[in-house]
Design a protein around this motif. Sequence first.
Motif, short mmCIF file in Angstrom:
data_model
loop_
_atom_site.label_atom_id
_atom_site.label_comp_id
_atom_site.label_asym_id
_atom_site.label_seq_id
_atom_site.Cartn_x
_atom_site.Cartn_y
_atom_site.Cartn_z
N TYR A 103 0.91 -1.29 -0.02
CA TYR A 103 0.13 0.04 0.01
C TYR A 103 0.86 1.36 0.00
O TYR A 103 0.68 2.15 -0.78
N VAL A 104 1.96 1.23 0.77
CA VAL A 104 2.86 2.38 1.09
C VAL A 104 3.66 2.51 -0.24
O VAL A 104 3.75 3.58 -0.82
N ALA A 105 4.28 1.53 -0.71
CA ALA A 105 4.98 1.51 -1.99
C ALA A 105 4.22 2.00 -3.17
O ALA A 105 4.87 2.66 -3.92
N GLU A 106 2.89 1.55 -3.22
CA GLU A 106 2.11 2.16 -4.52
C GLU A 106 1.83 3.75 -4.46
O GLU A 106 1.92 4.21 -5.38
N ARG A 107 2.17 4.33 -3.11
CA ARG A 107 2.04 5.67 -3.13
C ARG A 107 3.32 6.54 -2.85
O ARG A 107 3.23 7.49 -2.67
N ALA A 108 4.12 5.60 -3.07
CA ALA A 108 5.68 6.22 -2.69
C ALA A 108 6.37 7.00 -4.21
O ALA A 108 7.44 7.25 -4.15
N VAL A 109 5.52 6.95 -5.21
CA VAL A 109 5.83 7.49 -6.44
C VAL A 109 5.39 8.80 -6.49
O VAL A 109 4.52 9.47 -6.31
N CYS A 110 6.37 9.91 -6.82
CA CYS A 110 6.09 11.29 -6.96
C CYS A 110 4.99 11.74 -8.03
O CYS A 110 5.31 11.13 -9.18
N PRO A 111 3.97 12.08 -7.80
CA PRO A 111 2.91 12.34 -8.99
C PRO A 111 3.50 13.20 -9.91
O PRO A 111 2.95 13.40 -11.01
N ALA A 112 4.52 14.30 -9.57
CA ALA A 112 5.12 15.23 -10.50
C ALA A 112 6.12 14.77 -11.53
O ALA A 112 5.93 14.96 -12.67
N CYS A 113 7.08 13.83 -10.84
CA CYS A 113 8.27 13.62 -11.77
C CYS A 113 8.33 11.83 -11.87
O CYS A 113 9.30 11.75 -12.35
N ARG A 114 7.68 11.52 -11.44
CA ARG A 114 7.35 9.97 -11.16
C ARG A 114 8.80 9.03 -10.63
O ARG A 114 8.92 8.05 -10.96
N VAL A 115 9.46 10.00 -9.90
CA VAL A 115 10.51 9.19 -9.14
C VAL A 115 9.87 8.41 -8.10
O VAL A 115 9.02 8.77 -7.18
N TYR A 116 10.57 7.25 -7.89
CA TYR A 116 10.16 6.33 -6.93
C TYR A 116 10.96 6.14 -5.47
O TYR A 116 12.07 6.46 -5.61
N ALA A 117 10.25 6.45 -4.46
CA ALA A 117 10.62 6.25 -3.15
C ALA A 117 11.87 7.29 -2.86
O ALA A 117 12.55 6.94 -1.97
N LYS A 118 11.92 8.51 -3.33
CA LYS A 118 12.79 9.58 -3.02
C LYS A 118 11.99 10.55 -2.34
O LYS A 118 11.49 11.67 -3.08
N PHE A 119 11.60 10.59 -1.08
CA PHE A 119 10.79 11.58 -0.47
C PHE A 119 11.24 12.09 0.85
O PHE A 119 11.91 11.01 1.44
N THR A 120 10.87 12.82 1.43
CA THR A 120 11.03 13.08 2.80
C THR A 120 9.73 13.46 3.60
O THR A 120 8.93 14.11 3.01
N ILE A 121 9.60 12.82 4.66
CA ILE A 121 8.44 12.98 5.48
C ILE A 121 8.49 14.16 6.21
O ILE A 121 9.53 14.43 7.05
N GLU A 122 7.58 15.21 5.87
CA GLU A 122 7.41 16.43 6.56
C GLU A 122 6.47 16.19 7.78
O GLU A 122 6.77 16.97 8.98
#
Length: 130
Positions: free
Chosen positions: A83-102
């Motif tokens: 579930y989390v992995a499916e939502r870990a793609v940036c909607p703007a640039c489609r990069v997977y799993a490169k995010f920071t939790i704010e």
Amino acid sequence: MRLDDAIRRDGFRRWYERQLYEGHAYLVTGFLALIMMAIVLEVISFRDSAAGLFALVAIGAAGGALCVFAWRRFTALLARAEYVAERAVCPACRVYAKFTIERADDAPESVCGCTLAVRCRSCGHAWTIA
Ligand SMILES: [Zn+2]
């Protein structure tokens, strides 16, 4: 450990990898419990005594309970990780799993148990994993 703390500590990819390892460890445990339960049920002679019958029932119940527990843990861990992995793609640039939790908020109704406000490390786009 909370989801956001685990991802902050290890990073998303490592957290996801550990979820898969842990989930499959539960799967193997459940399968081994099933095999051991079948072996014990085959070996015990329950016609000789009441103690043998009691042992048979106790082992059967314990093995069955362990199988059910392990299966439920396996499916819960895998479902949450996917579930989390499916939502870990940036909607703007489609990069997977490169995010920071704010920010992380509790959401017991969510599959992952919380909502994560995240920001892409590549393009800066913000989205919510809920
Ligand atoms: Zn992005």
